[in-house]
Design an enzyme around this catalytic site. Sequence first.
Site: not given
Ligand code: AMP
Length: 282
Positions: A36-37
């Site tokens: 996702g990232h």
């Molecule tokens: P985090 O590291 O969880 O704070 O997320 C960092 C970024 O990655 C944020 O903008 C999240 O919304 C995005 N993100 C997390 N999981 C996913 C996913 N499965 N698909 C797309 N973006 C994601």
Amino acid sequence: MERITGVRELRDHVAQARRDGARIGFVPTMGALHEGHAQLLRRARSESDLLVASIFVNPLQFGPNEDLAQYPRDPDGDAGRAADAGTDVLFLPAESEIYPRAPRVTVHPGPLAERWEGRVRPGHFAGVLTVVLKLLNIVRPDVTVFGRKDFQQAALVRALIQDFDLPVRLIVEPTVREPDGLALSSRNRYLSPAERAEAQRIPGALDAVVEQFRQGERDVGSLLAPARAVLGAEPAIAVDYLTIVDAETLEPRECAAPGDVALVAARVGSTRLLDNAVLELS
Ligand code: AMP
């Protein structure tokens, strides 16, 4: 890929690239990077000449009984994934670099944060928006990419950018999922195999909402009832909220319309998972 830990060094590096005419892209994360990232990074890569990613587990957005200490950390895996996705600069600040003193001024998120995650996690979005504002001011990107998986967060970041006149373009990317539909999340690695198997009921429940919507159901109570039944039948799953909201205001709907969003937050064992689905006709 260059790794930078200091705010001053990061600013200097980006300033030089900007002087050379580079468009700056920025993706903030908390690390434990997954596909996702990577999708966010690739999108930002395609919109910029210099791509900066940050990894910072922001203590300000964790409540006292939350998982700050256990939050997954994977520096080596992260560096490889960030580089593979085209990152030029990986910004890895220590806590003292971002918060040299306890913040005296923080962002007040306002009404968009009063419901859903904001209600379950008081202070969470003040912490998120404060660090996002700081990171945007440090990096000063032309474009920043967030994920739709954290729908309320993305709505609040959009509001932050609009209301504070920040000179950055926001792109929100769709959610990347496992083959069985589970949204990728750094927290998925907390799930036991049995919990992981149950967790797929969450996207399954959202799919059922979207399918009924496509078949013409508009009453929110009727749209959500089967999803509630699916999630409620499983003792390992505790739903914090399951709702259909207006995509802009995040106010709950009684009668759903195209473009509205079904939001869900549920605990599977002790792991909290978020997901959402846009109600589209096709
Ligand atoms: P985090 O590291 O969880 O704070 O997320 C960092 C970024 O990655 C944020 O903008 C999240 O919304 C995005 N993100 C997390 N999981 C996913 C996913 N499965 N698909 C797309 N973006 C994601």
